[in-house]
Design a protein around this motif. Structure first.
Motif, PDB file in Angstrom:
ATOM      1  N   ILE A 166       0.819  -1.210   0.000  1.00  0.00           N
ATOM      2  CA  ILE A 166       0.000   0.000   0.000  1.00  0.00           C
ATOM      3  C   ILE A 166       0.857   1.266   0.000  1.00  0.00           C
ATOM      4  N   ARG A 167       1.970   1.238   0.744  1.00  0.00           N
ATOM      5  CA  ARG A 167       2.898   2.372   0.724  1.00  0.00           C
ATOM      6  C   ARG A 167       4.303   1.852   0.445  1.00  0.00           C
ATOM      7  N   PHE A 174      -4.806   7.335  -5.601  1.00  0.00           N
ATOM      8  CA  PHE A 174      -3.568   7.076  -4.849  1.00  0.00           C
ATOM      9  C   PHE A 174      -3.325   5.601  -4.592  1.00  0.00           C
ATOM     10  N   GLN A 226     -11.913  -5.142   1.323  1.00  0.00           N
ATOM     11  CA  GLN A 226     -11.303  -3.844   1.009  1.00  0.00           C
ATOM     12  C   GLN A 226     -12.381  -2.779   0.956  1.00  0.00           C
ATOM     13  N   THR A 246     -13.176  -2.723   5.807  1.00  0.00           N
ATOM     14  CA  THR A 246     -13.223  -1.276   5.818  1.00  0.00           C
ATOM     15  C   THR A 246     -14.337  -0.805   4.889  1.00  0.00           C
ATOM     16  N   PRO A 303     -13.175   5.624   6.298  1.00  0.00           N
ATOM     17  CA  PRO A 303     -12.111   6.520   5.831  1.00  0.00           C
ATOM     18  C   PRO A 303     -12.664   7.669   4.996  1.00  0.00           C
ATOM     19  N   GLN A 319     -10.104  10.332   4.034  1.00  0.00           N
ATOM     20  CA  GLN A 319      -8.826  10.668   3.367  1.00  0.00           C
ATOM     21  C   GLN A 319      -8.497  12.160   3.412  1.00  0.00           C
ATOM     22  N   ARG A 375     -12.357  10.207  -5.110  1.00  0.00           N
ATOM     23  CA  ARG A 375     -13.097   9.545  -4.025  1.00  0.00           C
ATOM     24  C   ARG A 375     -14.597   9.465  -4.304  1.00  0.00           C
ATOM     25  N   ASP A 396      -9.478   7.018   8.099  1.00  0.00           N
ATOM     26  CA  ASP A 396      -8.143   7.037   7.497  1.00  0.00           C
ATOM     27  C   ASP A 396      -7.950   8.394   6.833  1.00  0.00           C
ATOM     28  N   PHE A 444      -1.700   8.882   7.303  1.00  0.00           N
ATOM     29  CA  PHE A 444      -0.560   8.499   6.475  1.00  0.00           C
ATOM     30  C   PHE A 444      -0.071   9.674   5.649  1.00  0.00           C
ATOM     31  N   LYS A 445       1.262   9.670   5.387  1.00  0.00           N
ATOM     32  CA  LYS A 445       1.805  10.592   4.387  1.00  0.00           C
ATOM     33  C   LYS A 445       1.542   9.949   3.026  1.00  0.00           C
ATOM     34  N   SER A 448       2.075   8.333  -0.322  1.00  0.00           N
ATOM     35  CA  SER A 448       3.202   7.600  -0.873  1.00  0.00           C
ATOM     36  C   SER A 448       2.884   7.293  -2.341  1.00  0.00           C
TER      37      SER A 448
HETATM   38  N1  SAM Z   1     -10.924   0.717   1.047  1.00  0.00           N
HETATM   39  C1  SAM Z   1     -10.557   1.616   2.034  1.00  0.00           C
HETATM   40  C2  SAM Z   1     -11.109   3.003   1.687  1.00  0.00           C
HETATM   41  O1  SAM Z   1     -11.900   3.158   0.839  1.00  0.00           O
HETATM   42  O2  SAM Z   1     -10.665   3.987   2.255  1.00  0.00           O
HETATM   43  C3  SAM Z   1      -9.057   1.693   2.290  1.00  0.00           C
HETATM   44  C4  SAM Z   1      -8.171   0.551   2.052  1.00  0.00           C
HETATM   45  S1  SAM Z   1      -6.465   0.966   2.070  1.00  0.00           S
HETATM   46  C5  SAM Z   1      -5.854  -0.667   2.175  1.00  0.00           C
HETATM   47  C6  SAM Z   1      -6.130   1.563   3.694  1.00  0.00           C
HETATM   48  C7  SAM Z   1      -5.679   2.991   3.756  1.00  0.00           C
HETATM   49  O3  SAM Z   1      -4.368   3.147   3.282  1.00  0.00           O
HETATM   50  C8  SAM Z   1      -6.475   3.982   2.936  1.00  0.00           C
HETATM   51  O4  SAM Z   1      -7.676   4.328   3.532  1.00  0.00           O
HETATM   52  C9  SAM Z   1      -5.541   5.145   2.808  1.00  0.00           C
HETATM   53  O5  SAM Z   1      -5.715   6.063   3.855  1.00  0.00           O
HETATM   54  C10 SAM Z   1      -4.169   4.496   2.913  1.00  0.00           C
HETATM   55  N2  SAM Z   1      -3.485   4.538   1.618  1.00  0.00           N
HETATM   56  C11 SAM Z   1      -3.822   3.901   0.488  1.00  0.00           C
HETATM   57  N3  SAM Z   1      -2.970   4.227  -0.509  1.00  0.00           N
HETATM   58  C12 SAM Z   1      -2.072   5.095   0.010  1.00  0.00           C
HETATM   59  C13 SAM Z   1      -0.957   5.794  -0.514  1.00  0.00           C
HETATM   60  N4  SAM Z   1      -0.614   5.677  -1.776  1.00  0.00           N
HETATM   61  N5  SAM Z   1      -0.276   6.607   0.323  1.00  0.00           N
HETATM   62  C14 SAM Z   1      -0.631   6.737   1.622  1.00  0.00           C
HETATM   63  N6  SAM Z   1      -1.676   6.103   2.169  1.00  0.00           N
HETATM   64  C15 SAM Z   1      -2.389   5.288   1.376  1.00  0.00           C
END
Ligand code: SAM
Ligand code: SF4
Length: 484
Positions: free
Chosen positions: A56-57, A192, A230, A267, A294, A296, A308, A334, A365-366, A368
């Motif tokens: 993911i990151r 992202f 997911q 989630t 989440p 974001q 989104r 998130d 999260f920052k 990525s």
């Molecule tokens: N399906 C969920 C949703 O709709 O928000 C999230 C699943 S994702 C596995 C978990 C979290 O990782 C996300 O909600 C997001 O905040 C974070 N995330 C995903 N891609 C990212 C990235 N490229 N950089 C930083 N954080 C990221």
């Protein structure tokens, strides 16, 4: 050579990332249990080590390569000392995303298996045992596709149908709470996120499959189930008559299982939070008042750039509807800071949304940049130091909210599922309905029960309580409390 046949072979799985990976690791262990593998305490004593990885990151996926280096060194040391061989495998989302590139970078890796191919694991391990390993990187990469070392196809329905179910002892050993994946993959394509590429298109498991697995888990002693996906609230599995069933209706059917005491799910995506699911929170006592939703960002401009497909106002309205149905709902979220183009004003909008909602917990999260996602190619990438500064401010705010939520629990009486021994002698640990870690003094015989607990103190990451029993009559608002 692996360990002599008379001794059971040992498997060690190191799990990175989300709860779906935790669930998948258990299912891989179940698959290998059928081949005689038992759990190893660490890689040192294992015949097979699997890294179940997260993509993911960037940090998460880079960790995998350094861990592979350590494992190869450990294997070489062991072999130099005349010890047994060790197979090394990569599973999860890095396996899916990087496939043969892993074998090219690390030719000593014996197998690479993507999340949709875990049912192939036993045959991949059998092939790996017989395959010579001393290949050059180039040979390994050319052979990888043809020699069965890499399996990354998408065939989700097949995976769930073919993976063996855990036996009762294995479930019991994993504790009173369990994950159950009901949905995988994602069609949302937030700009992202790698999930749509690593986990594939959205697929829901049939209702009967889910119910059957849930009944088996409960029969083995599980009291609390967390449904995973997911995009779990986009669940639309088919019932016995071939009709699609949403998550709200699925939860109602699960709530009818005797012995199953608590339900959670994660989630969720704000766009899939429908009336039926909100009503389930109003009606189902077993459905815990905790929602991970989440958002974001709090800025509409950034939400749009993130693809989104909801606005800040949509999200806030949704929170209002959810709280109208279940006033004590704990909300978790998130957040990503530093998405390309995010200005100070956009970030302030995120902070103001956090203040408006009031979160019980948050994951920040920052941003990525992930190769292959639209966000990675956008102009105006935010400098690392700006991202770090924003993350620190957001963490300050969300941590303060989480602690305030804990302090607000003091004096309240709530049901706590006592799950395990606590850190101190005579102490047990459990969870409140709001997913807070609770510790209290109680005898071990109460593990596996739900007790009425009065919260007496709040620490930084947990709350402390005492069981409210008939022997300790309570006054005023607590008169209804009694041992469960
Ligand atoms: N399906 C969920 C949703 O709709 O928000 C999230 C699943 S994702 C596995 C978990 C979290 O990782 C996300 O909600 C997001 O905040 C974070 N995330 C995903 N891609 C990212 C990235 N490229 N950089 C930083 N954080 C990221
Ligand atoms: Fe990733 Fe967005 Fe799908 Fe969540 S909804 S898994 S953040 S693409």
């Amino acid at each position: 050579m692996t360990a002599p046949d008379t001794q059971p072979k040992k498997l060690f799985i190191k799990t990175y990332g989300c709860q779906m990976n935790v669930y998948d690791s258990d299912r891989m262990a179940d698959a290998m249990a059928g081949e005689g593998y038992v759990a190893a305490a660490g890689p040192e004593e294992a015949d097979l080590v699997l890294l179940n990885t997260c993509h993911i990151r960037e940090k998460a996926s880079e960790k995998v390569f350094s861990e592979l280096g350590r494992l190869e060194a450990l294997r070489a040391e062991r072999q130099a000392a005349g010890g047994a061989d060790m197979l090394i495998g990569v599973a999860g989302c890095v396996a899916q995303a990087e496939g043969e590139e892993i074998v090219r970078r690390m030719p000593g890796v014996d197998l690479v298996v993507g999340p949709q191919s875990y049912h192939h694991l036993p045959e991949m391990v059998a092939r790996a045992i017989d395959r010579p390993r001393d290949l050059t990187a180039r040979e390994a990469a050319t052979r990888a596709a043809g020699d069965g070392r890499v399996a990354t196809e998408f065939a989700l329905a097949e995976k769930f149908a073919l993976l063996p179910r855990p036996n009762r002892e294995a479930v019991r050993a994993r504790g009173l709470t369990a994950f159950l994946t009901v949905q995988e993959g994602c069609d949302k394509f937030c700009s992202f996120c790698v999930v749509p590429y690593t986990r594939g298109a959205e697929v829901s498991r049939p209702v009967e499959d889910v119910l059957e697995e849930a009944r088996e888990l409960v029969a083995a002693g599980v009291m609390e189930l967390t449904l995973l996906g997911q995009n779990v609230n986009a669940y639309h599995g088919l019932d016995g008559d071939g009709r699609p069933v949403g998550l709200g209706a699925l939860l109602r059917r699960l709530a009818d299982i005797p012995g199953l005491m608590r339900l959670r799910y994660t989630t969720s995506h704000p766009r899939d939070m429908d009336d039926e699911l909100i009503a389930a929170h109003r009606d189902l006592e077993k459905l815990m008042p905790y929602l991970h939703l989440p958002v974001q960002s709090g800025s509409d401009r950034i939400l749009k750039a993130m693809n989104r497909r909801h606005t800040r106002a949509d999200y806030l309205r949704l929170i209002e509807r959810v709280r109208a149905a279940r006033p004590d709902m704990a909300i978790s979220g998130d957040f990503i800071v530093g998405f390309p183009g995010e200005t100070d004003a956009d970030f302030e909008a995120t902070l103001s949304l956090v203040r408006e909602v009031g979160y019980a917990s948050a994951f920040c999260f920052k941003y990525s940049p992930r190769p292959g996602t639209p966000g990675a190619g956008l102009p105006d990438q935010v400098p690392e130091d700006v991202k770090a500064g924003r993350l620190a401010r957001l963490l300050d705010l969300t941590t303060a909210q989480m602690r305030a939520f804990g302090r607000a629990s003091v004096g309240r009486t709530m049901d706590v599922l006592l799950e395990k021994k606590g850190r101190l002698p005579g102490q047990l640990g459990g969870r409140s309905p709001y997913l807070q870690a609770v510790h209290l003094a109680a005898p071990e015989s109460l593990i596996g029960t739900i007790q009425k607990v009065e919260i007496v103190a709040a620490g930084n990451n947990s709350i402390e309580g005492k069981i409210v029993t008939d022997l300790e009559p309570k006054s005023g608002s607590l008169v209804e409390s009694s041992a469960a």
